[in-house]
Design an enzyme around this catalytic site. Structure first.
Site, mmCIF file in Angstrom:
data_model
loop_
_atom_site.group_PDB
_atom_site.id
_atom_site.type_symbol
_atom_site.label_atom_id
_atom_site.label_comp_id
_atom_site.label_asym_id
_atom_site.label_seq_id
_atom_site.Cartn_x
_atom_site.Cartn_y
_atom_site.Cartn_z
ATOM 1 N N GLU A 244 -6.213 2.227 0.232
ATOM 2 C CA GLU A 244 -6.976 1.292 -0.595
ATOM 3 C C GLU A 244 -8.352 1.040 0.005
ATOM 4 O OE1 GLU A 244 -4.925 -2.450 -1.628
ATOM 5 O OE2 GLU A 244 -6.400 -3.359 -0.295
ATOM 6 N N GLY A 342 -2.904 -4.417 -1.337
ATOM 7 C CA GLY A 342 -2.062 -3.261 -1.606
ATOM 8 C C GLY A 342 -0.859 -3.162 -0.699
#
Length: 445
Positions: A244, A342
């Site tokens: 991410e 995430g």
């Protein structure tokens, strides 16, 4: 709204005129980190006395926001964030912003399915290229989805951010209604404090578990970055990246030749990420570098995409773990400090990957009002948010060791976690575990 230009006829206007499109009760979208506008922000703040109940969606603010600084009581503007930076956290403490609970990789779908259309989207981008594209720089995330749902699109053009290669990492002139000239200034940097002794101890344990051709996800914070430093010594071959966030630690691994990505099943040969925050040196390394692919966050984060790579290793921080393995990584009681981000999606994606591993790391203690406290506890602090459920947690790592909770009963989990707690707290934790029947008497493992 009646303010849209004819398709492909974007017009250059002043920031003050652009801010004049805002009316009370509107929803605005300022985007994320490097994409947040600056001159529009100041122009809008100057209109505060004329406006009320203007709601602004955002994420990871890296500079002070004029709409908040000039409206300290929140009579005119209110800030909603998908993930807090340090600045956002301070504004939350003042009652000026709220968190929006999300799995970060799902946010493009939220814009398309659940969020009402944004009245105005305002993103800061690089100047238009020869093909008519305004580059998002190192901040792709869900910006394309937000643009799809915008009633009015305004682009603030400025230099200073790196030009980042990526999939649909920008907005085309044909999608833009108005352009305003921004202030050219360097990209905001995220400091990287030196690792602590605990960071290094944890990083050594994790680095020893990372083999050749692993595909890494590195979370934000000192411990994950310390793992990158340890990998420079362990030197596993052929590392891939699908993360991410892009960090300085990942960039260093790339520059030292440890990142190849040839064995990745998704986006082979590329460093895939959805946003980057770090030093000027990292931004310089990203600029026009085709080895890096700045992607939408659903591409990088959704577990069904993560698991397609083999040997995925996810490394993330937490702040508190209870004796059953629940990880609270985003709040201190009812005080929100960051976000789900995430973490959960990469924990699940790594576990589902062939040969994958997920690591949750933390220091065994912290200090509050001069007194040491254990981060491994019988019960989470009241109000604490569970970021990763006990059923999803794999490895937990402190400076005192590493345990794998997968396949373990509640008693086995409690004993394992006590074994990596600070020695000063182990006896009390064990007593509490027996007292609350997490560990039955007379059973040995």
């Amino acid at each position: 709204m009646g303010l849209r230009t004819a398709k492909g006829k974007a017009r250059l206007i002043k920031a003050e005129e652009a801010a004049g499109f805002v009316t009370s009760g509107m929803w605005l979208d300022f985007g994320t980190s490097l994409c947040q506008p600056d001159v529009f922000d100041k122009a809008l703040a100057a209109r505060a006395p004329e406006l009320s109940n203007v709601k602004i969606r955002s994420c990871l603010s890296m500079r002070p926001r004029a709409v908040l600084e000039q409206d300290p009581d929140g009579h005119h503007f209110y800030w909603f964030s998908h993930h807090f930076s340090g600045y956002d956290r301070r504004q939350h403490d003042k009652g000026r912003t709220s968190y929006q609970p999300v799995n970060l990789g799902e946010i493009p779908d939220y814009y398309r399915r659940f969020y009402a259309p944004m009245d105005i989207v305002i993103f800061k981008c690089l100047p238009m290229d020869k093909d008519g594209w305004f580059n998002f720089s190192a901040s792709n995330l869900w910006h394309r989805a937000a643009l799809e749902r915008a009633r009015l699109v305004i682009i603030e053009v400025a230099e200073g951010n790196p030009y980042c290669c990526g999939m649909e990492n920008g907005v085309h002139i044909s999608e833009v209604d108005y352009i305003i000239q921004g202030e050219n200034q360097p990209a905001p940097e995220l400091p990287n404090p030196p690792p602590t002794e605990n960071d290094v101890a944890v990083a050594k344990l994790i680095a020893s578990e990372i083999g050749d051709n692993s595909c890494l996800q590195i979370g934000i914070g000192g411990m994950p970055n310390a793992v990158c430093a340890q990998l420079l010594h362990a030197a596993p071959k052929g590392l891939g990246i699908q993360s991410e966030m892009l960090t300085d630690g990942i960039m260093t691994l790339y520059e030292k030749g440890l990142v190849k990505g040839d064995h990745k099943q998704v986006d082979p040969g590329k460093v895939a990420y959805s946003f980057a925050l770090g030093s000027k040196a990292m931004y310089d390394g990203l600029h026009n570098n085709e080895d890096f692919n700045c992607c939408a966050v659903d591409f990088t984060n959704l577990p069904q995409n993560v698991m397609k790579n083999d040997r995925v290793v996810s490394i993330n921080n937490t702040t508190q773990v209870d004796l059953q393995g629940q990880c609270a990584s985003e709040s201190d009681g009812h005080r929100h400090i960051s976000g789900t981000g995430g973490q959960l999606q990469f924990v699940r994606g790594a576990y589902a990957s062939s040969g994958g591993k997920s690591f949750i790391c933390l220091s065994s203690t912290y200090t509050k009002r001069g007194e040491p406290k254990s981060r491994i506890v019988l019960n989470l602090t009241p109000g604490n948010i569970v970021t990763t459920p006990r059923s999803d947690v794999m490895y937990v790592v402190t400076e005192y060791g590493m345990v794998n909770l997968k396949g373990k009963t509640v008693p086995e989990r409690a004993l394992a976690l006590i074994s990596i707690a600070h020695p000063d707290f182990r006896e009390e934790l064990e007593r509490q575990a027996y007292e609350h029947r997490l560990i039955p008497r007379g059973v040995t493992f």
